[in-house]
Design an enzyme around this catalytic site. Structure first.
Site, PDB file in Angstrom:
ATOM      1  CB  SER A 126      -0.971  -0.042   1.195  1.00  0.00           C
ATOM      2  OG  SER A 126      -1.993   0.905   1.062  1.00  0.00           O
TER       3      SER A 126
ATOM      4  CG  ASP B 118      -7.202  -2.667  -2.939  1.00  0.00           C
ATOM      5  OD1 ASP B 118      -7.876  -1.941  -2.191  1.00  0.00           O
ATOM      6  OD2 ASP B 118      -5.962  -2.790  -2.854  1.00  0.00           O
TER       7      ASP B 118
ATOM      8  CG  HIS C 268      -5.882  -2.328   0.701  1.00  0.00           C
ATOM      9  ND1 HIS C 268      -5.196  -1.915  -0.417  1.00  0.00           N
ATOM     10  CD2 HIS C 268      -5.271  -1.710   1.750  1.00  0.00           C
ATOM     11  CE1 HIS C 268      -4.235  -1.089  -0.065  1.00  0.00           C
ATOM     12  NE2 HIS C 268      -4.250  -0.966   1.246  1.00  0.00           N
TER      13      HIS C 268
END
Length: 235
Positions: free
Chosen positions: A122, A180, A212
């Site tokens: 991320s 996601d 995610h």
């Protein structure tokens, strides 16, 4: 100039002679220890190697605008989580300098720059891309999991400039889940395409139905890529 802040790190030592290093950066609000525990939970037996030291730094707490200025362990600030938001270069560049000290430590320990990989999950992946594309393009490679760069990112221009000058660029390995909802799959795909267009060698892997998060199949693919880039028999 103020002294570079030293980051807290969690590291997994190699079982044999240390000849290579991986720096793995967590996502926003997490810690190095948290990411380390997540990786161990997802990947059996573990992301551990005979010759590679795996380093999980923790970002210092700082005010984070998407959380209305509340402190969070983030690598940099941003106005919102969107590719259309301008980059907060002051915080990005400051953290690139801080993380650079970890690379320096590894080099001083005898690890060549081309035997160091930088990556993250991320926000950690975005941070790794800035670090590798703009400040340490001579590392062995960069990986980004569920990550993206903002449109018009200075990282794209940095890659273009190196290509024009005939200088080497690190190879990029990316993974992204198609489900996601926080960092859209399209954002990751667009980042890959823009970096490829700028001159980077890229590999983008989609994982159907993945949110995610990390997954076992993704981490196994990453492990194989790491071993390909940092083989045990390399001098």
């Amino acid at each position: 100039m103020a002294a570079t802040r030293r980051l807290q790190i969690c590291a997994v030592s190699p079982t044999g002679k240390h000849t290579a290093s991986v720096i793995f950066l967590h996502g926003s609000g997490d810690t190095g220890q948290g990411l380390r525990a997540w990786v161990r939970e997802v990947l059996v037996p573990d992301l551990a190697f005979n010759q590679i030291r795996v380093i999980y730094p923790t970002a210092p707490a700082r005010p984070y605008t998407p959380m209305r200025g509340a402190p969070s362990t983030v690598w940099f600030d941003r106005r919102r989580i969107s590719p259309d938001s301008p980059e907060h270069l002051e915080s990005i560049d400051s953290m690139c300098s801080t993380l650079g000290s970890i690379i320096t430590d590894e080099v001083q320990a005898g690890i060549p720059k081309n035997r160091i990989l930088i990556g993250g999950f991320s926000m950690g992946g975005a941070m790794a891309l800035h670090l590798a594309c703009r400040y340490h393009p001579d590392v062995g490679g960069v990986f980004a999991l569920s990550s993206f760069l903002n449109k018009g990112s200075v990282a794209f221009q940095a890659v273009e400039n190196r290509l024009k000058e005939g200088l080497s660029l690190p190879e990029l390995f990316q993974c992204h889940g198609t489900s996601d909802e926080l960092v859209l799959h399209q954002w990751g795909e667009d980042t890959s395409e823009l970096l490829k267009k700028a001159g980077m060698r890229t590999a983008f892997h989609s994982f159907s139905g993945l949110y995610h998060q990390l997954s076992k199949s993704e981490m196994e693919l990453l492990r194989n890529w790491i071993l390909k880039k940092l083989p045990p028999d390399s001098p």
